[in-house]
Design a protein around this motif. Structure first.
Motif, short mmCIF file in Angstrom:
data_model
loop_
_atom_site.label_atom_id
_atom_site.label_comp_id
_atom_site.label_asym_id
_atom_site.label_seq_id
_atom_site.Cartn_x
_atom_site.Cartn_y
_atom_site.Cartn_z
N ASN A 197 11.75 -3.17 -0.56
CA ASN A 197 9.99 -3.17 -0.07
C ASN A 197 8.93 -3.12 -0.49
O ASN A 197 8.12 -2.20 -2.10
CB ASN A 197 10.11 -1.11 -0.13
CG ASN A 197 8.67 -0.77 0.44
OD1 ASN A 197 7.23 -1.35 0.93
ND2 ASN A 197 9.11 0.51 1.21
N TYR A 198 8.68 -4.38 -0.65
CA TYR A 198 7.36 -4.97 -1.38
C TYR A 198 5.78 -3.95 -1.52
O TYR A 198 5.08 -3.96 -2.15
CB TYR A 198 7.01 -6.24 -1.47
CG TYR A 198 6.10 -6.70 -0.04
CD1 TYR A 198 4.97 -6.53 0.09
CD2 TYR A 198 7.06 -6.94 1.11
CE1 TYR A 198 4.15 -7.12 1.10
CE2 TYR A 198 6.79 -7.24 2.85
CZ TYR A 198 5.41 -7.56 2.40
OH TYR A 198 4.60 -7.65 3.93
N LEU A 199 5.42 -3.54 -0.22
CA LEU A 199 4.40 -3.42 0.06
C LEU A 199 4.17 -1.68 -0.94
O LEU A 199 2.93 -1.39 -1.09
CB LEU A 199 4.59 -2.22 1.21
CG LEU A 199 3.77 -4.22 2.51
CD1 LEU A 199 4.07 -2.90 3.81
CD2 LEU A 199 2.45 -4.67 2.25
N ASP A 222 0.27 6.46 -5.03
CA ASP A 222 1.67 6.21 -4.61
C ASP A 222 1.90 6.45 -6.31
O ASP A 222 1.22 6.85 -7.00
CB ASP A 222 1.97 4.48 -4.01
CG ASP A 222 1.98 4.92 -3.20
OD1 ASP A 222 3.25 5.14 -2.50
OD2 ASP A 222 1.56 4.18 -2.81
N MET A 223 2.89 6.32 -7.27
CA MET A 223 3.60 6.65 -8.49
C MET A 223 3.03 4.90 -9.03
O MET A 223 4.25 4.21 -8.55
CB MET A 223 4.29 7.20 -9.17
CG MET A 223 4.40 7.60 -10.60
SD MET A 223 6.19 8.00 -11.06
CE MET A 223 5.74 8.23 -12.53
N ARG A 224 2.35 4.62 -9.53
CA ARG A 224 2.55 3.24 -10.74
C ARG A 224 1.92 3.18 -11.72
O ARG A 224 0.64 3.63 -11.76
CB ARG A 224 1.80 2.30 -8.48
CG ARG A 224 2.81 0.72 -8.80
CD ARG A 224 1.65 0.43 -8.03
NE ARG A 224 1.56 1.15 -6.45
CZ ARG A 224 2.35 0.76 -5.92
NH1 ARG A 224 3.78 -0.18 -6.08
NH2 ARG A 224 2.47 1.67 -5.01
N ALA A 273 7.52 1.95 -10.06
CA ALA A 273 6.96 2.57 -8.93
C ALA A 273 7.87 2.53 -7.73
O ALA A 273 8.95 2.36 -7.80
CB ALA A 273 6.15 1.14 -8.60
N ALA A 274 6.80 4.20 -7.49
CA ALA A 274 7.68 5.34 -6.34
C ALA A 274 6.41 6.01 -5.74
O ALA A 274 5.40 6.06 -5.64
CB ALA A 274 8.24 6.50 -7.03
N GLY A 275 7.09 6.63 -4.69
CA GLY A 275 6.01 7.65 -4.39
C GLY A 275 5.32 8.14 -4.56
O GLY A 275 5.61 9.25 -5.29
N SER A 276 4.21 8.86 -3.95
CA SER A 276 3.61 10.47 -4.56
C SER A 276 4.01 11.76 -5.23
O SER A 276 5.41 11.78 -5.09
CB SER A 276 2.58 10.26 -3.54
OG SER A 276 2.61 11.37 -2.49
N GLY A 315 1.81 -2.28 -4.58
CA GLY A 315 0.45 -1.78 -3.87
C GLY A 315 -0.29 -2.50 -3.43
O GLY A 315 -0.23 -3.18 -3.01
N ALA A 316 -1.35 -2.45 -3.60
CA ALA A 316 -3.01 -2.52 -3.39
C ALA A 316 -2.44 -4.59 -3.60
O ALA A 316 -3.29 -5.20 -2.25
CB ALA A 316 -3.87 -2.58 -3.93
N GLN A 317 -1.52 -4.75 -4.41
CA GLN A 317 -1.58 -6.36 -4.48
C GLN A 317 -0.33 -6.99 -4.10
O GLN A 317 0.14 -8.03 -3.86
CB GLN A 317 -1.18 -6.34 -5.56
CG GLN A 317 -2.38 -6.26 -6.49
CD GLN A 317 -3.75 -6.62 -6.12
OE1 GLN A 317 -4.41 -7.82 -5.62
NE2 GLN A 317 -5.33 -5.45 -5.93
#
Length: 775
Positions: A695-697, A117-119, A58-61, A701-703
């Motif tokens: 940074n759980y958000l 976001d990269m997930r 998980a990371a930013g765009s 991500g959406a969840q």
């Protein structure tokens, strides 16, 4: 253990892009632009075996492409976890929905853009994973998108399940899972290659050879495994069978012997197979003569089977011993760059504000009222109640959401409190209470569903604040909010709840089980010993709110408790609890989504619940949105580390703050120059805040606002506090990694901040006295 977690919190900001590049390289990817980590935060769960690497990241765009590996043919498998992924190739641009699986060639002109976001889950399999086994490796010239369904669905579901369990699998379990992933990956790749019209007959041959190799794998234990039997089973001639092996530079007999030896090697090195004799393992793979097996094994691997097994057992014992020792990192992390020691507090205190004279600085007042609070959530979309300048001071009135536990003591006669808590059959003055849906379509509790509970005053916009800046908030004073009712004028009251979200809730000794208990206190601001004394307690009974909803548990904030509850007096009799006045919530607005539950703390501050945030303390917060949007709430009269039962002694208070903006361009050399978390400073200490998920958000991500409640642990929070303190000591104090670890063990105090806020907290306290004589 082959499990390796990654978090950007371990690294200084300047080192994060390179660290993230290494994470991508482990699965055959690389960034295709100069900025591979746009929002500065990334996490990855990574596990590897020989030739197999599985990562959930998980990371930013960002955009990624292939890390050229000319000698590898097996494609990379990738599954997006959230929408927003675009595949760019010679065939054009294609949006890849969640649930679709992508097979990516190791080379070629393609890239994947993660627009938000990269997930993703990524599986990399190289030829090392085959252990000498031929797969008839097909070449994919172009990326292939495989929709869900059939065999692809089986593979994708296993990938997802394995990625979620990476940190809990034992090494032996992971090795089994990894081998299954290899087999399924190869089979799917062959199916996709054969179905592609532009690949040609070579793909058909490769698929046939792959099927033959799978047949051999299943029959390795048969001592009579010969080419004629396999050829007959496949409906081909023995001569054609041998020609298939010749296309990969091998022959049937050599391949079968190699696969038998490789399987025996795996079992002899596996501690869970130690109960089986060497002869038993040899016979299991078609060797009818143990002496012949021993000679063949020694010729292939350089050691007799017995010596090899002993060597591997000693190695496993050594690795287990290292992993079990306290303070021994399993792998050395890259040395972070060390910066010079910061200047003294008094000389660095104020950037921007230093240029303001005392007469230019203004004082503001933000009284509490229904129109000036937001209840149970933070939001980047809230309109500011007031705008102030860097260096200004502001007095902010705050209310505890627990005033409704004793309305006659904490609400009645107080115009501000009555406005905020006002609720009749016809109207609720502050309707939204929490980040949930306004129609209460989840649990039916009420607007906002109580997904977030704190009454926050604000937000306060800071003129000129932009993402990347740091906001310094100095707490100049904290004053309890005295009762405004003439019958109790000047007295102060608070409440503490042992609630269903408390750490204790499933650990009761006596009945009834379970139960929730509210204790009401009176607060004495005694100059000699400020303290709280319990007045009475009561067990929660179902309460019906003015809209007719029955609350059988303490599940929605601000429900006015009826005076008919059965009060128990003489509780905590004779005990005086020392006061630790502080604000549980000090936050700037997070950038990720519009409505964020106020309960789990994170990089933006929020519900920190650290009693050190009292008068005289300072908190530094990274700014994420224009104006910063500072909010304050959740005032506490007293709290112990851990906040075990679910709350502190909650008590309405008024705070006076000095707010200083530090611009991004001026941060170099400051203790907060590389800030990605709430940093607390007191007269004597630096206090770093660690969370289970920093940074759980961004991570979930959406969840995120539901996942964080199910995945928090003190172990994760302790690791985060350790990583942040290591980073602070190396980058702010100029220590080496070894020095930082030595100092942490000898002089840094780690403590559990809270275990009740969804995202559990551990703080690390570094005394400033340690550096009085440092050069």
């Amino acid at each position: 253990m082959s499990f390796r977690p990654f978090t950007s919190e371990s690294y200084a900001k300047a080192d994060r892009p390179e660290a993230w590049r290494d994470v991508l390289a482990d699965v055959g990817l690389q960034p295709v632009s100069g900025h591979s980590l746009f929002d500065g935060h990334a996490t990855a769960s990574h596990r590897h075996a020989a030739g197999v690497a599985l990562t959930r990241m998980a990371a930013g765009s960002q955009s990624v492409g292939p890390l050229s590996q000319a000698n590898e043919d097996i494609p990379i498998a990738l599954i997006p976890v959230e929408d927003g992924m675009v595949l760019k190739s010679a065939g054009g641009h294609r949006i890849i929905p969640v649930g679709h699986l992508v097979l990516l060639p190791r080379n070629g002109d393609w890239s994947i853009a993660f627009q938000r976001d990269m997930r993703a889950i990524v599986l990399s399999v190289t030829s090392d994973a085959l252990h000498g086994r031929h797969s008839g490796k097909p070449r994919l010239r172009d990326p292939r998108v495989v929709p869900p369904g059939g065999f692809a669905d089986v593979f994708a579901r296993l990938l997802d399940a394995a990625a979620r369990a990476l940190d809990t699998l034992s090494d032996a379990e992971w090795n089994s899972v990894a081998q299954s992933l290899v087999d399924l990956h190869l089979t799917l790749t062959h199916l996709v290659a054969v179905s592609s019209a532009d690949v040609g007959s070579s793909a058909t041959q490769a698929a046939l050879l792959h099927r033959i190799c799978q047949t051999i794998e299943r029959q390795l234990g048969d001592a009579d495994l010969v080419p004629a039997r396999v050829a007959q089973a496949e409906g081909i001639s023995e001569r054609y069978l041998q020609k298939l092996f010749e296309t990969v530079g091998d022959n049937f007999t050599h391949y079968v012997r190699e696969r038998r030896l490789q399987h025996a090697w795996i079992d002899l090195s596996n501690p869970t197979e130690a109960h089986r004799s060497i002869s038993e393992i040899a016979y299991a793979y078609g060797f009818s003569d143990s002496a012949h097996f021993s000679r063949a094994f020694r010729h292939r691997f350089g050691l007799p089977p017995r010596e090899f097994r002993q060597q591997e057992a000693e190695r496993a014992t050594l690795q287990h011993g290292i992993a079990g020792q306290r303070g021994w990192p399993q792998e050395a992390l890259a040395q972070l760059r060390a910066h010079q020691n910061p200047e003294a507090r008094g000389r660095i205190a104020c950037v921007g504000a230093e240029q303001k004279t005392t007469t230019e600085r203004r004082h503001h007042h933000l009284p509490v009222d229904a129109s000036r609070v937001h209840w149970g959530y933070f939001s980047r979309s809230l309109s500011p109640q007031i705008e102030i300048a860097s260096g200004d001071t502001i007095t902010i009135e705050t209310l505890t959401q627990h005033a409704s536990d004793a309305p006659d003591l904490m609400i009645k006669g107080d115009a501000g409190a009555e406005a905020v808590f006002g609720w009749t059959r016809d109207k609720k003055n502050v309707d939204r209470r929490g980040a949930g849906p306004m129609d209460a379509s989840v649990f039916g509790r009420g607007a906002g569903e109580g997904f977030g509970v704190h009454i926050c005053t604000g937000p306060v916009a800071v003129n000129g604040a932009q993402p990347g800046d740091v906001l310094e908030v100095r707490i100049l004073d904290i004053v309890p909010r005295a009762n405004r009712n003439p019958d109790r004028a000047g007295r102060v009251f608070g409440s503490s709840v042992a609630a269903w979200w408390g750490y204790h809730y499933n650990e009761f000794l006596g009945g009834p089980k379970p139960r929730e208990v509210v204790t009401i206190y009176e607060i004495f601001d005694d100059a000699e010993m400020p303290h709280a004394r319990a007045l009475y307690s009561y067990r929660w009974e179902p309460q019906t709110d003015p809209f007719g909803v029955v609350h059988t548990t303490y599940d929605y904030p601000g429900v006015l408790v009826a005076s008919t509850v059965k009060r128990r007096h003489a509780v905590l009799d004779g005990i005086r609890i020392p006061l630790r006045p502080h604000f549980g919530v000090i936050a700037v607005a997070p950038r990720e989504v519009d409505f964020v539950d106020s309960v789990p703390p994170s990089y933006f501050g929020g519900n920190l619940d650290n009693w050190r945030l009292g008068k005289g303390a300072t908190i530094y917060l990274p700014v994420s949105v224009p104006g910063a949007l500072l909010s304050v709430g959740d005032p506490h009269a007293a709290q112990g580390d851990g906040e075990l039962s679910g709350t502190a002694i909650e008590c309405s208070m008024t705070g006076t703050f000095e707010v200083i903006l530090h611009k991004k361009a001026d941060l170099a050399g400051r203790p907060f120059a590389d800030l990605s978390y709430p940093l607390i400073e007191t007269e004597t200490d630096w206090v770093l805040t660690g969370f289970s998920h920093p940074n759980y958000l961004a991570e979930f991500g959406a969840q995120g606002q539901s996942e964080v409640y199910t995945k928090s642990s003190l172990d994760l929070a302790m690791k985060d506090a350790f990583r942040k303190m290591r980073r602070f000591l190396m980058n702010v104090k100029g220590l080496s990694e070894d020095e930082a670890i030595a100092l942490m063990s000898a002089a840094v105090d780690f403590g559990g901040t809270q275990v009740v806020d969804g995202n559990w907290g551990v703080h690390a306290i570094l005394s400033k006295r340690l550096f009085q004589d440092a050069p």
